[in-house]
Design an enzyme around this catalytic site. Structure first.
Site, PDB file in Angstrom:
ATOM      1  CD  GLU A 418      47.147  -5.007 -48.275  1.00  0.00           C
ATOM      2  OE1 GLU A 418      46.770  -4.707 -49.408  1.00  0.00           O
ATOM      3  OE2 GLU A 418      47.897  -4.297 -47.599  1.00  0.00           O
ATOM      4  CD  GLU A 494      52.653  -6.120 -50.658  1.00  0.00           C
ATOM      5  OE1 GLU A 494      52.578  -4.875 -50.627  1.00  0.00           O
ATOM      6  OE2 GLU A 494      51.673  -6.860 -50.832  1.00  0.00           O
TER       7      GLU A 494
HETATM    8  C1  GAL Z   1      50.217  -3.314 -50.254  1.00  0.00           C
HETATM    9  C2  GAL Z   1      49.357  -4.220 -51.090  1.00  0.00           C
HETATM   10  C3  GAL Z   1      49.744  -4.210 -52.541  1.00  0.00           C
HETATM   11  C4  GAL Z   1      49.918  -2.804 -53.020  1.00  0.00           C
HETATM   12  C5  GAL Z   1      50.957  -2.127 -52.177  1.00  0.00           C
HETATM   13  C6  GAL Z   1      51.152  -0.688 -52.544  1.00  0.00           C
HETATM   14  O1  GAL Z   1      49.551  -2.968 -49.105  1.00  0.00           O
HETATM   15  O2  GAL Z   1      49.415  -5.532 -50.622  1.00  0.00           O
HETATM   16  O3  GAL Z   1      48.762  -4.846 -53.284  1.00  0.00           O
HETATM   17  O4  GAL Z   1      48.731  -2.119 -52.914  1.00  0.00           O
HETATM   18  O5  GAL Z   1      50.539  -2.118 -50.848  1.00  0.00           O
HETATM   19  O6  GAL Z   1      51.532  -0.485 -53.824  1.00  0.00           O
END
Ligand code: GAL
Length: 974
Positions: A418, A494
């Site tokens: 990010e 993620e």
């Molecule tokens: C994503 C990010 C993570 C964490 C997650 C939410 O956007 O890469 O570091 O913030 O969201 O828990």
């Protein structure tokens, strides 16, 4: 006219300049052990905390300085976890003004001093290196009064040559650490801000002729089963691999038959690098990673990542982890069928990667880089798109790649997380490709994928993943870039936001990963809740989150979004994930008497597993035995006949077949017998005999008696059941919103947890419209509705009794224009607190909700009510047992209450109400009622989803208001 001084760039102090540091040695490979001497400098160091970088001069670095009045802190550690200052949590927001590279005057600065002697046997010849594995966020270092230099890059190693300054006795190491530095702009990861010398500090002897650096190249050719080894080293030396009969000069390569390394078969060969002045033990893993035909392959085979994102976290020590905790993480992962880790969002402690090599995990090694907070200003000033920062970015890339290049487990490099897009990222990518062409590159933040070899996304909805899987996703960027991306393998770096109860909907993703070759799996966000262990003033333990340390700006419990609770107890989310990703699919068809077994491993056969079948009636196991499964290769399936147990004839009680795959022998990560995968199938038994003659309701004074039930004649409410005082049952739609119900405020979709509260579903009013006796039936009609709206639920309760059982049929009809799902739909009942032991037949042993019930195995379970609670760090709805046929709650003397569902129901029991659960912000605020166990018998539950940072509940799991009919029968347990 302006003077030349006016035109000069401002010169910032070392902690605010753009540079990554000064005085440092070039980065090199991690060496966990060698025959060269080393001295761990950890211990209790003298410590002084100042409120700013300049509050004290640097005289503390003088050897003669008197620090006797200073405090002590352990090293490695974060000083904020040892009584100096406090931790602070923000997600994306920088907790200081965005004015790069400047930081505020309020800049907690920790001065450290450590005195040490060299051990008596420290070699006289040679030189020495002082190595820091990790310091957050900027350090300036002196040895014996001499300034060595400074560095940034918190989770990366830094070394200084100290041979010329070192003495046999009385060395004084002085380290000044600033919490904030220009480096902080590159470290905006979603986690606690935890300054300190948090990884080891070591003094390394460098004998004459010591290894400066070395690179292991150990590829595997799946077409002929050979491995090719070459080790480059500076200075040159020899490489010995006794098991392969190899002795090579460095730089020379040899090709021999080998067993390859994979995450499923982490075969390592012991080897040694021998140079004139140093011998380094190596562990070689032969494997080749390639992107071919749009698919990521290891050793020629497509791999499927069943991954997690892992931050380093310990509830007492923050990001200071010892080897035992690292190993515990990996054992837990392996035992839950996880085969991949993304080291979000920085290189982990290097020993973690040694353990990944040893135990077998695919690793995406991610650079220590995130600039997410620039999003708030439209990415203006983003360091990754400003060349003044490029040296710092390249330094970070080099420190990661050089440190970790020799690990077979590391299969992908990631530029960071990010950061938006920019030239700095491209520079990093170019450098990494040049330095190590053997591993593909990952970065999620640039949809064009200009710098990467993989297409990666986070939190995409299943529909979109399906399109991506079919390579028909929406176009992006130039036609060339679009075509290039479309030909790439796809990862969800993620997904499944494990905040609080959840994540829901994992099975849907897994089906897509298994259906589309391009979809090579994903990484659940995230491994562990970052709750910090704290106690109330009266000593009760709880886990703290953002805002609990008086931070003026924070992001609450968003820091608790893991599959493990902070103390590393697996949450139901991890148990669910284990089931969803199991590497063997077992589909039982009880009616046909068959079981389909599919080997979903990428490399392994099934010989490491022992299969067994079990036949049960109503949860009581009547027969069991081993199941012979043919040797199926990866991806292969077989249909097998189940033995027909003698007891399987007709009769009452549900019939249940279960087939399990367990480890046949001990492995490095679990003992023999460990459950890897299972499948189950049920068939109804013959209906139960009628319970006995029907009773007729009788009015006695202010009560109505019907079979074992006594009702209030005015309200139609049940007051006692077989002599047990009860409260209710009555209709209940409220649940304490989960983090996923509440969603995140940036989510574009409706957030039902918020809507429910706005609607007032937490304060429903019940109005009795009629209480009528009609033949054998007591009928009560009620309207249940929130204030200030015309929405409501018309409810009809029809009570009958037969034998010693009381039966309740409930009909619910929504009134008005409901446009959102209900949290739950069912009955709430209060029973005496003594009924503290639950027994049920249905899904268990843990909780399950409509989109989180893969792991709920049907069986007969017994558990104290107190243990049915899932201790989410921020209390919220939890603990429902799904698909329950019957449940009993009993007192220590064995008497109590039995409920049978018509049809199956969700069973929840707790010692507080949903309203109390909702009001609590931390676990210690939940106070058990001395009088009542509250029981929810639900016909429906809203799904869980992942909206705290991802897709909401899929439509099929939404509990939309609609006419519903369900029933229960109640009786006493004696
Ligand atoms: C994503 C990010 C993570 C964490 C997650 C939410 O956007 O890469 O570091 O913030 O969201 O828990």
């Amino acid at each position: 006219m302006s003077s030349s001084a006016d035109r000069q760039l401002p010169s910032y102090p070392y902690y605010e300049d753009f540079s990554p540091g000064s005085g440092l040695l070039p980065p090199r490979a991690w060496v966990p052990a060698s025959d060269a001497a080393r001295l761990d400098l950890g211990g209790h160091w003298a410590f002084r905390l100042s409120p700013s970088a300049t509050a004290h001069d640097e005289s503390f670095a003088d050897p003669g300085y008197d620090a006797s009045g200073w405090d002590r802190v352990p090293v490695p550690a974060h000083w904020v976890l040892h009584g100096h200052g406090a931790p602070a949590y923000t997600n994306t927001r920088y907790p200081f003004p965005l004015d790069p590279p400047r930081v505020p005057d309020e800049n907690p600065t920790g001065d450290h001093r450590h005195l040490f002697d060299l051990p008596a046997d420290w070699p006289a010849e040679g030189t020495a290196v002082l190595r820091f594995e990790g310091v957050e966020s900027c350090a300036r270092v002196w040895l014996n009064g001499q300034l060595l230099g400074s560095f940034k890059g918190s989770r990366l190693p830094h070394e200084f040559a100290v041979g010329g300054v070192l003495r046999a006795r009385g060395n004084v190491l002085a380290v000044r650490v600033h919490q904030w530095s220009s480096g902080s702009y590159l470290e905006d990861q979603d986690q606690w801000w935890l300054p300190g010398v948090f990884r080891e500090v070591t003094l390394l002897h460098r004998p004459p002729g010591a290894v400066a650096d070395f690179s292991v190249h150990a590829g595997y050719d799946h077409t002929d089963g050979t491995g090719t080894l070459r080790v480059d080293a500076e200075p040159a030396g020899r490489v010995l691999v006794p098991e392969l009969g190899l002795e090579l000069a460095t730089g020379q390569s040899a090709t021999v038959p080998v067993e390859p390394w994979t995450a499923e078969t982490p075969r390592l060969y012991a080897a040694e690098l021998v140079c004139a002045g140093e011998r380094i033990p190596l562990r070689l893993g032969f494997r080749t990673v390639a992107v071919e035909d749009g698919v990521l392959r290891v050793n020629g085979r497509r791999v499927l990542f069943r991954g997690v994102n892992r931050h380093e976290f310990h509830p007492e020590h923050g990001r200071t982890l010892d080897r035992a905790v690292m190993r515990q993480d990996l054992l837990l992962m392996k035992r839950h069928n996880i085969n991949a880790v993304r080291t979000s969002h920085y290189p982990p402690h290097p020993a973690f990667l040694d353990l990944c090599d040893e135990l077998g995990l695919w690793v995406i090694d991610e650079c220590d880089l995130e600039t997410h907070g620039f999003h708030a200003v439209g990415w203006r000033g983003n360091p990754v798109d400003d060349e003044r920062w490029t040296p710092a970015l390249l330094d970070r890339a080099a420190r990661m790649v050089e440190r970790d290049k020799n690990h077979p487990s590391v299969v992908i490099w990631s530029l960071g997380n990010e950061c938006g897009t920019g030239r700095g990222l491209t520079a990093m990518a170019d450098w990494i490709r040049e330095r190590d062409p053997s591993r593909p590159l990952h970065y999620e933040g640039d949809l064009s994928c200009a710098d990467t070899d993989l297409y990666s996304r986070m939190y995409a909805w299943p529909e979109e993943v399906d399109q991506i899987g079919r390579r028909v996703e929406a176009p992006w960027g130039t036609p060339e870039l679009d075509a290039r991306r479309r030909a790439m393998p796809f990862l969800l770096c993620e997904y499944g936001h494990a905040m609080g109860n959840g994540p829901g909907g994992l099975s849907e993703y897994q089906r897509l990963f298994e259906a589309h070759e391009r979809c090579q799996g994903g990484f659940v966000w995230e491994w562990i809740d970052h709750g910090l262990a704290r106690r109330t003033p009266d000593g009760r333990p709880y886990f703290a989150y953002g805002g609990d340390f008086g931070e003026e700006m924070h992001d609450g419990n968003f820091v608790c979004d893991g599959l493990l609770f902070p103390d590393r107890t697996p949450s139901p989310g991890l148990v669910e994930y284990k089931k969803v990703i199991e590497p063997v699919r077992i589909v039982v068809d009880g009616a046909a008497g068959t079981v389909d077994i599919t080997n979903s491993h990428d490399f392994l056969g099934l010989s490491h597993l022992a299969f067994g079948w079990e036949y049960a009636v109503e949860g009581a196991v009547l027969a069991a035995g081993p199941l012979a499964v043919p040797p199926l290769g990866p991806g292969e399936s077989a249909r097998l006949a189940l033995p027909e147990p003698a007891e399987a004839g007709p009769g009452p009680g549900e019939r249940l077949w279960t087939v399990r795959a367990r480890l046949a022998e001990d492995t490095a990560w679990a003992p023999a017998g460990h459950l890897v995968a299972w499948g189950q199938c049920e068939r109804p038994g013959e209906p139960d005999p009628a319970p006995g003659p029907a009773a007729v309701p009788r009015r006695t004074g202010r009560s109505i008696v019907l079979g074992p039930g006594t009702f209030d004649a005015a309200t139609g409410t049940l007051a006692s059941l077989a002599g047990l005082p009860v409260e209710g049952p009555r209709l209940d739609v409220w649940r304490a919103p989960t983090d996923n119900d509440n969603g995140a405020d940036w989510q574009p979709d409706e957030r039902y947890g918020v809507i429910w509260r706005e609607l007032g579903l937490h304060r429903m009013r019940h109005r009795v419209d009629a209480v009528a006796v009609d033949g054998e039936e007591l009928r009560v009609t009620v309207r249940v509705a929130p204030a200030a709206t015309d929405l409501g639920l018309a409810v009809e309760y029809r009570w009958t009794a037969a034998g010693d059982r009381l039966r309740l049929a409930v009909a619910v009809t929504p009134q008005g224009d409901w446009s959102c799902p209900l949290p739950r739909l069912g009955l709430r009942l209060g029973v005496p607190a003594a009924l503290g032991l639950a027994r049920w037949y249905g899904g268990g042993p843990g909780e399950g909700y409509p989109d989180t019930l893969a792991a709920a195995r049907v069986g007969r379970w017994t558990m104290p009510v107190d243990e049915m609670q899932t201790p989410y760090v921020r209390p919220q709805e939890n603990g429902a047992r799904p698909r329950v046929r019957w449940a009993e709650l009993t007192a220590p003397d064995g008497t109590g209450l039995r409920v049978e569902g018509e049809p199956r129901f969700w069973f929840t029991a707790r010692r507080w109400t949903s309203e109390e659960l909702d009001a609590a912000e931390h676990t210690h605020e939940l106070v058990p009622s001395p009088d009542t166990v509250w029981v929810n018998l639900d016909h429906g539950q809203q799904g869980i989803g992942s909206q705290s940072c991802g897709p909401g509940v899929l439509p099929v799991y939404r509990l939309m208001p609609a006419p519903a009919a369900f029933g229960f029968s109640f009786g006493a347990v004696r």
